[in-house]
Design a protein around this motif. Structure first.
Motif, mmCIF file in Angstrom:
data_model
loop_
_atom_site.group_PDB
_atom_site.id
_atom_site.type_symbol
_atom_site.label_atom_id
_atom_site.label_comp_id
_atom_site.label_asym_id
_atom_site.label_seq_id
_atom_site.Cartn_x
_atom_site.Cartn_y
_atom_site.Cartn_z
ATOM 1 N N GLY A 302 -44.398 36.286 -9.922
ATOM 2 C CA GLY A 302 -44.304 37.708 -9.575
ATOM 3 C C GLY A 302 -42.987 38.346 -9.980
ATOM 4 N N ASP A 303 -42.124 37.592 -10.673
ATOM 5 C CA ASP A 303 -40.777 38.086 -10.980
ATOM 6 C C ASP A 303 -40.716 38.846 -12.306
ATOM 7 N N GLU A 304 -39.789 39.788 -12.340
ATOM 8 C CA GLU A 304 -39.321 40.416 -13.585
ATOM 9 C C GLU A 304 -40.429 41.034 -14.434
ATOM 10 N N VAL A 305 -41.473 41.545 -13.803
ATOM 11 C CA VAL A 305 -42.599 42.112 -14.551
ATOM 12 C C VAL A 305 -42.131 43.276 -15.427
ATOM 13 N N LEU A 399 -26.998 28.766 -6.127
ATOM 14 C CA LEU A 399 -28.078 27.775 -6.156
ATOM 15 C C LEU A 399 -28.906 27.750 -7.441
ATOM 16 N N TYR A 400 -28.487 28.470 -8.472
ATOM 17 C CA TYR A 400 -29.117 28.304 -9.785
ATOM 18 C C TYR A 400 -28.276 27.287 -10.557
ATOM 19 N N PHE A 401 -28.860 26.138 -10.789
ATOM 20 C CA PHE A 401 -28.063 25.057 -11.387
ATOM 21 C C PHE A 401 -27.989 25.137 -12.916
#
Ligand code: ACM
Length: 523
Positions: A302-305, A399-401
């Motif tokens: 559902g992200d970045e549409v 928390l984005y590695f």
């Protein structure tokens, strides 16, 4: 006076020694009580389970003991040196009690999962003691701060394969992480076999973020089942993500009839929300996915549409949909799409997980778990909680590695100069929200690290980005804030880093921050 001094220093030394024992356990237990005395660990280590079902824990434990630390463990029908017992006296779903007494070790749990975690703590203690050595007597009473302790791996941008995934699951289980979110579809590649639509993998599996012509890489349904079972034995739930309606490029390359087009920067980015066929195509896919994953959840992205749905306004079927459904703009079309798919998932009998965009879409809070990722949008998290959504915290920072972990590192993401050092991972979420949001709210289910792989080309690089931040994540997710202590954590890490080294893992050695960033052979 001399005697008093001597007594003082011997007590202090003893205390330090006892303390050292628990320092080998990552994540650090929430309650550790040293007891007088020591327990000799026999050269031939035996283990027994009080109930049949618990006996299933033993082969997994024996395998980890061997693989991690070279320790041989034998099962005994009763009276083993280590005894596992399930008891109603321990109530937390994941709680355990580990007693190192003068006559042996007892692990008690209210559930199999609790017993499993007791075994993981013991394993790390045995690493230092080894058979033939001694353990300090102690009682550990422990249970997690958060129920959702997750790691996400993006295998669309680059594919790492089964053995890498199993190694991640092994190290997650050892450190009591319990959710593996598998990002299996995105722009460069579709990585999960769907029998009804074989071109998803034969065509959609071709290419990766570096090389659009790379041979097709994907997981067969058999391999998926093998990994899900491997995870289950380690009390890790696997949550599949099929990203929609954006990030759909690989899928619509394989089935162009469902292509909703894109933008100049992101061509062919979306599914077509104006065609009924799109909804049955995706629902059929999710039905197959459901049969493979026992989890209660399906993640629909559902992200970045907005990155690539410009073309929707040029599609007659979207115009028609807007007329019949009275949708005023493309954002409302996007929300219509998400509601349709959320309905399908509810019909299939699963719950929806979505990125934080689903809050704005207004999906039903009773059937939706939100992953809050846009760290620059704290009000959105507040809104989710106010509107009674269950949330998992996975903000880009820290928390984005795929974000770098040292300021000298150049290959990886930064955000206006900010990045994700291990200390920031460890400290999360304490002091992160400065009172704006209460992380003790029961709607906050837990935390998760996301390994996006646009900038991660090889397994070696993936390991470099994941370890040892994984350990900091594990402690942040498990250990209550009052029991957290950075200095002690870094002491503990010496034991964990030794394990990573023995396993040949290409971890980032923060103790030597000037050591070069490594990428693996293909870079
Ligand atoms: C995301 O990073 N697009 C969830």
């Amino acid at each position: 006076k001399n005697n008093t001094m001597r007594l003082f220093f011997t007590s202090l030394a003893t205390l330090l020694l006892l303390w050292c024992n628990a320092q080998q356990i990552t994540p650090f237990p929430n309650r550790y009580q040293p007891q007088p005395g020591q327990l000799a660990v026999p050269a031939k280590l035996t283990i027994s389970a009080a109930e049949k079902e618990l006996a299933a824990l033993i082969p997994v434990f024996a395998r980890s003991a061997k693989d991690f630390y070279g320790i041989t463990v034998k099962e005994k029908s009763k009276n083993g040196f280590v005894r596992i017992v399930r008891t109603k006296q321990i109530s937390g779903a994941e709680a355990y009690k580990l007693t190192i007494g003068k006559n042996g070790v007892v692990i008690e749990g209210g559930s199999d999962q609790g017993c499993f975690y007791g075994l993981q703590s013991l394993l790390q203690l045995l690493n230092e003691a080894q058979p033939g050595g001694t353990l300090n007597c102690a009682v550990i009473e422990d249970q997690p701060r958060f129920g959702w302790r997750g790691v996400m791996l993006d295998e669309s941008r680059h594919f790492f394969g089964k053995e890498q995934v199993k190694q991640i699951l092994d190290l997650m289980a050892l450190q009591k992480l319990n959710k593996f979110h598998w990002h299996l579809t995105d722009v460069p590649g579709w990585r999960i076999e769907i029998k009804q639509y074989p071109r998803l993998t034969t065509t959609g599996g071709i290419g990766n973020h570096t090389d659009p012509a790379a041979p097709a890489r994907f997981y067969t349904q058999e391999e998926i089942a093998e990994i899900v079972e491997y995870a289950r034995q380690r009390f890790i739930e696997v949550i599949p993500e099929i990203d929609m309606p954006g990030h759909a490029t690989a899928a619509v390359k394989a089935y162009p009839e469902f292509n909703g087009g894109g933008s100049e920067r992101y061509p062919d980015f979306t599914f077509n929300p104006g065609k009924e066929g799109t909804y049955s195509f995706l629902t059929n896919i999710l039905r197959e996915v459901t049969r493979l994953f026992p989890s209660d959840y399906i993640h629909i992205g559902g992200d970045e549409v907005h990155f690539g749905n410009e073309h929707w306004s040029a599609l007659p079927e979207v115009q028609q949909l807007m007329n019949t459904q009275k949708l005023k703009n493309l954002v409302e079309v996007e929300h219509y799409f998400l509601h349709r798919m959320a309905d399908s998932i509810q019909t299939i009998g699963k719950k929806v997980v979505g990125w934080d965009e689903v809050v704005t879409a207004g999906l039903p809070n009773s059937n939706t778990l939100v992953m809050w990722w846009r760290h620059d949008q704290k009000p959105l998290l507040n809104k989710a909680i106010t509107q009674n959504y269950e949330v998992v915290l996975c903000p880009r920072i820290p928390l984005y590695f795929d974000f770098v972990q040292n300021k000298t590192h150049t290959h990886g993401r930064k955000w206006q100069g900010s990045y994700a050092p291990i200390e920031a991972v460890y400290d999360f979420p304490d002091n992160y929200f400065a009172g704006e949001i209460s992380v003790t709210d029961p709607l906050v289910k837990g935390i998760q690290a996301n390994v996006w792989s646009e900038t991660i080309h090889t397994p070696e690089r993936m390991q470099f980005m994941l370890y040892p931040r994984l350990s900091a994540l594990a402690e942040a997710a498990w250990t209550e804030s009052h029991a957290k202590n950075r200095e002690r954590f870094f002491e503990q890490m010496n034991s964990m880093l030794k394990l990573y080294q023995q396993k040949g893992i290409n971890f980032f050695d923060y103790r030597n921050p000037d050591s070069p960033e490594t990428f693996g052979p293909e870079k």
